[in-house]
Design an enzyme around this catalytic site. Structure first.
Site, PDB file in Angstrom:
ATOM      1  N   ASP A   1       0.888  -1.161   0.000  1.00 22.86           N
ATOM      2  CA  ASP A   1       0.000   0.000   0.000  1.00 22.86           C
ATOM      3  C   ASP A   1       0.925   1.210   0.000  1.00 22.86           C
ATOM      4  O   ASP A   1       1.512   1.539   1.037  1.00 22.86           O
ATOM      5  CB  ASP A   1      -0.894  -0.030   1.247  1.00 22.86           C
ATOM      6  CG  ASP A   1      -1.762   1.217   1.380  1.00 22.86           C
ATOM      7  OD1 ASP A   1      -2.502   1.312   2.373  1.00 22.86           O
ATOM      8  OD2 ASP A   1      -1.703   2.102   0.502  1.00 22.86           O
TER       9      ASP A   1
ATOM     10  N   GLU B   1      -7.312   0.645  -4.735  1.00 22.72           N
ATOM     11  CA  GLU B   1      -7.387   0.562  -3.270  1.00 22.72           C
ATOM     12  C   GLU B   1      -8.732   0.111  -2.723  1.00 22.72           C
ATOM     13  O   GLU B   1      -8.771  -0.789  -1.874  1.00 22.72           O
ATOM     14  CB  GLU B   1      -6.942   1.895  -2.648  1.00 22.72           C
ATOM     15  CG  GLU B   1      -5.417   2.007  -2.677  1.00 22.72           C
ATOM     16  CD  GLU B   1      -4.894   3.431  -2.698  1.00 22.72           C
ATOM     17  OE1 GLU B   1      -5.643   4.338  -2.310  1.00 22.72           O
ATOM     18  OE2 GLU B   1      -3.729   3.613  -3.107  1.00 22.72           O
TER      19      GLU B   1
END
Lengths: 619, 170, 107
Positions: free
Chosen positions: A24, A182
């Site tokens: 991430d 995401e």
């Protein structure tokens, strides 16, 4: 010698499971996770921390990434880059308020660049430094080179921003298995965690970006129905509002960079503190010795940021409309991103959807976990019953510039990917052999209101009468959401050659410079990697040799046996030291000492194989 | 041209069961999607992207009522573009468009909602008639001709509704 | 296609597979062995592994792992009778030396 079909001897010669991670790469924080023994797990640093602040500092002698860099922000603002994600694939003209960033911007075309004490840097190489730290962390803990990573991007990232992300990974030799949106990553983490089918909305408010995605989970297929967002809206903006409030309340003039950084840092802390408190003091001393002493209440904070929350509702409504659904069709709402900890955000979301959002997974970690799950699947590690599929969409319409500066849409937003779309063009002059196409992304009618993606120049069109040529241009968006183009002249079947000029890309000189600079810092990494690899080789050799001694030790004389055991002892000793050279020498020695033994073992196994044969079968 | 019904092993009718289509779509993608070929050679990866893109196209064509009828007509050798709109239909549409323009300018949300609802009803009526004409195995030339006209009307109505939706809401 | 099967080979494989009752095809490969170092491998394929490359030869699925493919590229697999025995024979243009026992080879 004629052969027969034999039964497969080893059931699945599964070499050790491949090493794949999910990353991430966030505006404020970054994380790396992997699936370990079937469990998605965040990899911690050596101080037990999961979050790596996405801060890169160019110091005199080295590059510092993370918490250490973050702490030096106020003292070295021009060389400490914060929130680099906001600048990926962006030009100077795209950034709204330059004053809030204390960097030395360069006035260049294409992607933004800034000047640091160690030279000119672009967002790609800055992001690469963050990725490098995460890659090393993973390789150290997983015991070897990574086979690949899934890196997440905001769903609303356009082609330029996605390309830039992929480039950053390439710069440090990290193979990108997939760029994953995401919200989709979060849905995977939740979906597989909850296991309930249905339609979900993911509300992802990160440090610098906002995404909302509507997904359907049914029979193991995650299908994104629609996605919308704002790639310039995030938690940082809430910090900025507090900063402006401080300036107003204390009637401050324009401040030097260090003070700006200091107040922004305090603003962020205040925002976080208000999650659990009704008011928070803001106390600071500026560089001119002036004192700031204010108190911010939750009420005031909610008031001054109400418009930001309102801004997040519009994309939700658009996404619902594109998915042809109403908010009542939504079974569950997932909150992602540290900024969703703010009570007023949670209230607004609960109010809009008429249900409390799901918050069981840590909003900071859920995206990395989802990415790790997908990385694990893509690299071939998952078991047979663990079958699921991800069907995502492209967030923005794709169009071409036509006469009068208008856009002709060729791919609508929220179209499922991968996709291919062909469009026919023709020439307007006799003998014309080239064609220029300008591709943009966005929903607006005029080219200037959309994002310029790239200009494609087609060459090698056979000269014909104007209007006779039929050039079919095929646009393809792959599973990463990246565009590629091919062209073919239909009447003569010639493939036109395409020169791509990405609007926010890098030129060759820059790429060379980036690679050379990254080599300098890579040297140290290489040593560490060499050690790790030798250690793995050693473990394998130790295992194999011990096994061999057990099985065929009788082939050796007692002196030979002892010599091998001694070599193994030495090898084990070197393995646990940090001396790569010594370990390598010991490995070479052990291999020499055991080669005669290996030869005898081979002869024995050939003997065994041949004696079972019928004399007719041996030619 | 590829027959999208055949791709999904669905009966060639105007009426398509949403559930059946989605299930067929998911099944097809589970086999073809590029994520299933992450470690394959370049040729396999290329093929996967193309195949997967085709499946996506087929799904969306069959999902949308206008593109579906256009596709079905093509399979039967007809063409939506050959349809004709009656004068009364065109007049109705012009009136509705004018009313919509006014409502948009005045910000009259109630009027806009009424118009949208009327459009949806008109669209559904067309779809019912298309199902009656095109759900059989054998379709007469006359039925095809009628279907072309109704399909063209449906396209008009849907475009208008989409346009209105886009302009009014947000 | 990198590996070819003769009609005779295809027929025999199909028969063998149906007799065995299960399996998705044939797995070909090379493995290290005695004399010259490498030997051919023919097995029933029950599953596909991540490093495998697949070919379809007249309806028979042939599976080869990437590393073996380097050695097997351009090979023809035949099923023949030689004297009293019958079995598969590889004809590999890559092969240079053949070991006396005929089983292994060097490329």
């Amino acid at each position: 010698m004629l052969l027969q079909i034999s039964e497969p001897d080893n059931p699945v010669p599964k070499s050790a499971p491949r090493r794949a991670v999910g990353i991430d790469l966030g505006t404020t924080h970054s994380l790396v996770a992997t699936v370990y023994h079937g469990v998605p797990t965040i990899l911690l640093d050596d101080r037990g921390r999961a979050l790596l602040p996405s801060v890169v500092r160019y110091a005199e002698q080295n590059i510092i990434v993370g918490q250490e860099a973050l702490e030096m922000q106020s003292r070295d603002p021009a060389n400490t880059i914060v929130s680099v994600k906001r600048f990926m694939g962006r030009a100077l003209t795209d950034l709204d308020d330059m004053r809030q960033f204390p960097y030395q911007w360069l006035d260049t075309l294409g992607m933004v660049r800034l000047k640091t004490r160690t030279g000119i840097k672009n967002p790609i190489e800055i992001s690469a430094e963050i990725l490098r730290v995460l890659k090393e962390r993973a390789e150290a803990q997983l015991g070897g080179v990574l086979d690949g990573a899934v890196i997440t991007v905001p769903a609303y990232f356009d082609d330029a921003q996605r390309q830039a992300t992929k480039e950053a990974a390439k710069l440090i030799g990290l193979d990108v298995l997939r760029l994953l949106n995401e919200p989709t990553a979060a849905a995977i983490a939740y979906g597989l965690d909850q296991g309930t089918e249905g339609i979900y909305a993911v509300y992802d408010l990160g440090g610098g970006t906002f995404d909302v995605s509507i997904l359907r989970l049914s029979r193991g297929v995650f299908e994104v129905l629609a996605t919308h967002g704002d790639s310039a809206l995030g938690g940082d903006d809430f910090d900025h509002r507090i900063f402006c409030w401080i300036l107003e309340m204390a009637a401050l003039p324009p401040l030097p960079a260090e003070d700006v950084r200091l107040l922004l840092t305090l603003s962020r802390r205040a925002k976080e503190s208000l999650t659990d408190n009704n008011s928070v003091p803001i106390i600071a001393q500026l560089s001119n010795k002036q004192n700031i002493d204010l108190t911010l209440t939750t009420e005031t904070f909610t008031e001054i940021t109400a418009h930001l929350i309102e801004k997040t509702l519009t994309p939700i409504k658009r996404a619902l409309r594109d998915a042809k659904l109403t908010k009542d069709d939504i079974q569950g709402v997932v909150l992602v991103g540290g900024a969703t900890r703010m009570p007023q955000v949670r209230r607004a979301v609960a109010h809009f959807f008429g249900q409390p959002p799901l918050v069981n997974l840590n909003p900071d970690e859920v995206v990395a976990l989802g990415a790790a799950i997908q990385a694990n699947a893509l690299v071939g590690n998952r078991k047979n019953d663990d079958d699921w599929l991800l069907l995502d969409v492209t967030p923005l319409s794709l169009g071409i510039e036509t006469m009068g500066g208008l856009v002709e849409k060729i791919v609508p937003r929220n179209a499922s990917i991968p996709l291919t779309k062909a469009q026919d063009f023709t020439t307007f002059k006799d003998g014309q052999t080239a064609l220029a196409i300008h591709v943009v992304q966005g929903e607006r009618e005029r080219v200037e209101d959309c994002r310029s993606l790239a200009r494609f120049e087609l060459h090698g069109i056979p000269p014909m009468v104007a209007g006779a040529a039929r050039i079919r241009i095929t646009f393809q968006i792959d599973a990463d959401g990246l565009l590629s183009v091919s062209a073919r002249e239909q009447t003569t079947s010639t493939e036109a050659s395409i020169v791509v000029k990405p609007s926010y890309g890098l030129d060759e000189a820059e790429v060379t410079r980036m690679l050379e600079e990254s080599m300098v810092y890579a040297h140290d990494d290489m040593k560490a990697r060499a050690l790790a690899e030798s250690q793995i080789e050693t473990d394998q050799l130790l295992e194999l040799t011990k096994h061999a001694l057990k099985e065929d030790g009788d082939l050796l004389s007692s002196e030979e046996y002892a010599a091998i055991e001694k070599a193994l002892e030495e090898l084990l000793h070197c393995r646990n030291s940090n001396d790569v050279e010594a370990l390598r020498r010991s490995l070479a020695h052990t291999n020499r000492v055991t080669s005669e033994f290996a030869g005898r073992r081979m002869d024995r196994s050939v003997q065994k194989a041949l004696t079972g044969k019928n004399v007719h079968n041996v030619v | 041209m590829r027959d999208y019904y055949a791709l999904f092993s669905l009966p060639r009718r105007y009426t398509v069961e949403r559930e059946a289509l989605t299930a067929a779509y998911h099944r097809a993608q589970t086999i073809a999607h590029p994520d299933q070929t992450a470690f394959a050679d370049e040729e396999s990866k290329r093929r996967a992207i193309n195949e997967s893109a085709l499946i996506n196209e087929a799904y969306h064509v069959l999902k949308n009522p206008v593109s579906r009828v256009r596709h079905l007509l093509q399979i039967h050798g007809a063409d939506l573009a050959q349809g004709r709109l009656s004068v009364s239909f065109l007049e109705e549409q012009l009136d509705a468009r004018e009313a919509a323009e006014n409502a948009l300018q005045n910000g009259d949300q109630t009027r806009l909602n009424d118009l949208l609802n009327a459009l949806r009803r008109a669209s559904l009526q067309r779809q019912i008639r298309l199902a009656a004409l095109l759900d059989d195995e054998h379709i007469s030339r006359e039925a095809l001709r009628q279907a072309q006209n109704i399909a063209l009307e449906l396209q008009f109505l849907e475009r208008f509704a989409d346009d209105l939706d886009e302009k009014s809401g947000l | 296609m990198a590996i070819r099967l003769t009609p005779s080979a295809v027929k025999h494989i199909q028969t063998s597979l149906s007799k065995r009752g299960k399996g998705i095809g044939l797995r070909l490969g090379v493995k290290t062995s005695g004399c010259s170092g490498l030997a051919y491998k023919i097995e029933y394929a029950d599953e596909i592994h991540p490093e495998d490359v697949q070919f379809d030869s007249d309806g028979v699925l042939v599976v080869v792992d990437k590393k073996s493919l380097l050695y097997l590229d351009g090979t023809r697999l035949d099923y023949i009778r030689e004297g009293l025995s019958e079995g598969f024979k590889f004809e590999n243009p890559n092969v240079r030396a053949q070991c006396g026992c005929g089983e292994s080879f060097t490329v």
